[in-house]
Design a protein around this motif. Sequence first.
Motif, PDB file in Angstrom:
ATOM      1  N   UNK A 113      40.476  62.127  63.825  1.00 21.25           N
ATOM      2  CA  UNK A 113      39.031  62.079  63.550  1.00 21.25           C
ATOM      3  C   UNK A 113      38.741  62.714  62.184  1.00 21.25           C
ATOM      4  N   UNK A 114      39.441  63.800  61.891  1.00 23.96           N
ATOM      5  CA  UNK A 114      39.267  64.477  60.591  1.00 23.96           C
ATOM      6  C   UNK A 114      39.579  63.518  59.445  1.00 23.96           C
ATOM      7  N   UNK A 115      40.543  62.629  59.669  1.00 18.43           N
ATOM      8  CA  UNK A 115      40.953  61.693  58.619  1.00 18.43           C
ATOM      9  C   UNK A 115      40.268  60.328  58.722  1.00 18.43           C
ATOM     10  N   UNK A 116      39.213  60.246  59.532  1.00 18.70           N
ATOM     11  CA  UNK A 116      38.376  59.045  59.547  1.00 18.70           C
ATOM     12  C   UNK A 116      38.876  57.889  60.394  1.00 18.70           C
ATOM     13  N   UNK A 175      32.400  65.252  74.598  1.00 16.44           N
ATOM     14  CA  UNK A 175      31.278  66.113  74.191  1.00 16.44           C
ATOM     15  C   UNK A 175      31.732  67.102  73.093  1.00 16.44           C
ATOM     16  N   UNK A 176      32.883  67.733  73.307  1.00 19.52           N
ATOM     17  CA  UNK A 176      33.359  68.729  72.337  1.00 19.52           C
ATOM     18  C   UNK A 176      33.669  68.088  70.988  1.00 19.52           C
ATOM     19  N   UNK A 177      34.311  66.921  71.013  1.00 15.50           N
ATOM     20  CA  UNK A 177      34.620  66.261  69.731  1.00 15.50           C
ATOM     21  C   UNK A 177      33.355  65.749  69.051  1.00 15.50           C
ATOM     22  N   UNK A 178      32.359  65.350  69.859  1.00 16.12           N
ATOM     23  CA  UNK A 178      31.093  64.867  69.268  1.00 16.12           C
ATOM     24  C   UNK A 178      30.396  66.018  68.524  1.00 16.12           C
ATOM     25  N   UNK A 191      30.209  64.825  64.405  1.00 16.81           N
ATOM     26  CA  UNK A 191      29.058  64.021  64.863  1.00 16.81           C
ATOM     27  C   UNK A 191      29.198  62.545  64.481  1.00 16.81           C
ATOM     28  N   UNK A 192      29.882  62.244  63.364  1.00 22.22           N
ATOM     29  CA  UNK A 192      30.052  60.832  62.979  1.00 22.22           C
ATOM     30  C   UNK A 192      31.392  60.261  63.422  1.00 22.22           C
ATOM     31  N   UNK A 193      32.159  61.035  64.153  1.00 22.86           N
ATOM     32  CA  UNK A 193      33.492  60.581  64.580  1.00 22.86           C
ATOM     33  C   UNK A 193      33.371  59.489  65.633  1.00 22.86           C
ATOM     34  N   UNK A 194      34.398  58.651  65.688  1.00 24.49           N
ATOM     35  CA  UNK A 194      34.354  57.527  66.617  1.00 24.49           C
ATOM     36  C   UNK A 194      35.454  57.686  67.662  1.00 24.49           C
ATOM     37  N   UNK A 195      35.076  58.250  68.809  1.00 27.53           N
ATOM     38  CA  UNK A 195      36.051  58.512  69.881  1.00 27.53           C
ATOM     39  C   UNK A 195      35.549  57.949  71.203  1.00 27.53           C
ATOM     40  N   UNK A 196      36.382  57.178  71.873  1.00 24.28           N
ATOM     41  CA  UNK A 196      36.037  56.725  73.229  1.00 24.28           C
ATOM     42  C   UNK A 196      37.276  56.859  74.115  1.00 24.28           C
ATOM     43  N   UNK A 197      37.068  56.728  75.402  1.00 27.75           N
ATOM     44  CA  UNK A 197      38.195  56.862  76.339  1.00 27.75           C
ATOM     45  C   UNK A 197      38.283  55.662  77.269  1.00 27.75           C
ATOM     46  N   UNK A 198      39.507  55.343  77.678  1.00 26.98           N
ATOM     47  CA  UNK A 198      39.723  54.409  78.785  1.00 26.98           C
ATOM     48  C   UNK A 198      40.541  55.164  79.831  1.00 26.98           C
ATOM     49  N   UNK A 199      40.416  54.740  81.071  1.00 27.68           N
ATOM     50  CA  UNK A 199      41.117  55.466  82.139  1.00 27.68           C
ATOM     51  C   UNK A 199      42.443  54.771  82.481  1.00 27.68           C
ATOM     52  N   UNK A 200      43.525  55.542  82.394  1.00 25.34           N
ATOM     53  CA  UNK A 200      44.839  55.091  82.887  1.00 25.34           C
ATOM     54  C   UNK A 200      45.304  56.211  83.809  1.00 25.34           C
ATOM     55  N   UNK A 201      45.169  55.961  85.108  1.00 27.07           N
ATOM     56  CA  UNK A 201      45.426  57.048  86.068  1.00 27.07           C
ATOM     57  C   UNK A 201      46.882  57.476  86.086  1.00 27.07           C
ATOM     58  N   UNK A 202      47.774  56.486  85.993  1.00 20.19           N
ATOM     59  CA  UNK A 202      49.195  56.821  86.071  1.00 20.19           C
ATOM     60  C   UNK A 202      49.979  55.898  85.145  1.00 20.19           C
ATOM     61  N   UNK A 203      50.547  56.481  84.106  1.00 17.62           N
ATOM     62  CA  UNK A 203      51.261  55.684  83.089  1.00 17.62           C
ATOM     63  C   UNK A 203      52.483  54.969  83.658  1.00 17.62           C
ATOM     64  N   UNK A 204      52.970  55.438  84.827  1.00 17.82           N
ATOM     65  CA  UNK A 204      54.206  54.845  85.342  1.00 17.82           C
ATOM     66  C   UNK A 204      53.956  53.648  86.262  1.00 17.82           C
TER      67      UNK A 204
END
Length: 348
Positions: A23-26, A44-47, A51-64
């Motif tokens: 995020x620091x590097x755009x 919330x913490x990264x926002x 404030x202009x950072x672009x972060x979202x999440x997707x859910x992957x419950x178990x990588x295996x």
Amino acid sequence: MSQTVLVTGATGFIAQHVVNELLKNGYTVIGTARSETKSQPLIKLFKEKYPNGNLSFVIVEDISTESAFDDVLINNKSITNVIHTASPFSYGIDKSLEDAYLNPAVNGTLNILNAIYKYAPQVKNVIITSSFAALKQYGNEYTTHIHTNESWNPINWENDVKTENDGYSASKTYAEKAARNFMIQQDPKPNFKLTTVNPPYVFGPQCFDDYVSNKLNTSNEVLNNITKIDPSNNEPQVVFGALAIDVRDVAKFHVLPLSNENLQSERIFLTSGPVTAQNVLNIMNESCDPLKGKIAIGDPSKTNEIIEKNCPKYDLSNLKSIVGDYEFINLEKSIVDVFDQYYKVNSV
Ligand code: NDP
């Protein structure tokens, strides 16, 4: 337009620093987390921090789970780089060693590589968090072999794995081998380059104070345990001999290969130097105000001898030939920053 990076296991200790660096590097970042309960506080913490950072999440419950990442790559065509950090790294898991470590590490790695190969031909770089565990030697060789980015841990699952620590080390070795074999075996060849980062013990503060409690993450907890050695103990402290690196440097070396072609396809082995209970105590007694006078002193006069006898030897000339004389954060700063943060959150 900024490049989009997928970070697996983005709620983890190292991964939060990787996300921070991105995020620091755009970069635009999509993280995977096991649940929204885990991802929401981090968004919330990264926002607040970017404030202009672009972060979202997707859910992957178990990588295996089979095809665990397919939907992520099918539904997010903007992803051009992937940083795969997710892998089990905690002890006391109530499962067989195979189910606790080996299967998630190897299957998680193959699942992400297969998903990219099948559904995301636009991905140019895949960076996998491997480990010094995948290159360390055993027995006498642990302290005599000069470890380089070409060393490989000879561990064999059937014959050598007896403890959780063996299970973890083997899981990292087998997962990295599976990834490197994947690159050799696919026909046609993958469009992406595969880089691994192979850190030894990773120390340093949590990315956010909110993630500090009285127990730390697996690697920093080793430091916490050293504070619990009997304060009257003035024997040389030899119980632990290893190599160290700061989490902020580990994060940087996950992100640098995205822009530095010379690091792509490398095996990035990095360390700031040796770590033993004795040199940790020396640093704590000299530089950590809340701990001075309350912890063991051991025998500082024996420090060099202890390091020579118990810590692995290494040679980083391959990395230096690519990045020059990069100055790693030293062990003293890692430890001081861990305990400054720890005692900001926990009372002395
Ligand atoms: P953490 O435990 O903090 O991070 C691991 C991340 O992987 C967590 O987000 C965890 O999720 C996730 N994860 C683990 N297993 C699964 C699974 N089966 N399905 C989905 N997600 C999973 O550890 P670190 O940050 O220390 O480690 C990150 C990586 O770095 C690992 O690959 C580790 O092997 C490697 N490494 C770490 C070193 C260190 O000293 N810390 C040294 C060398 C390598 P959750 O917390 O929800 O379980």
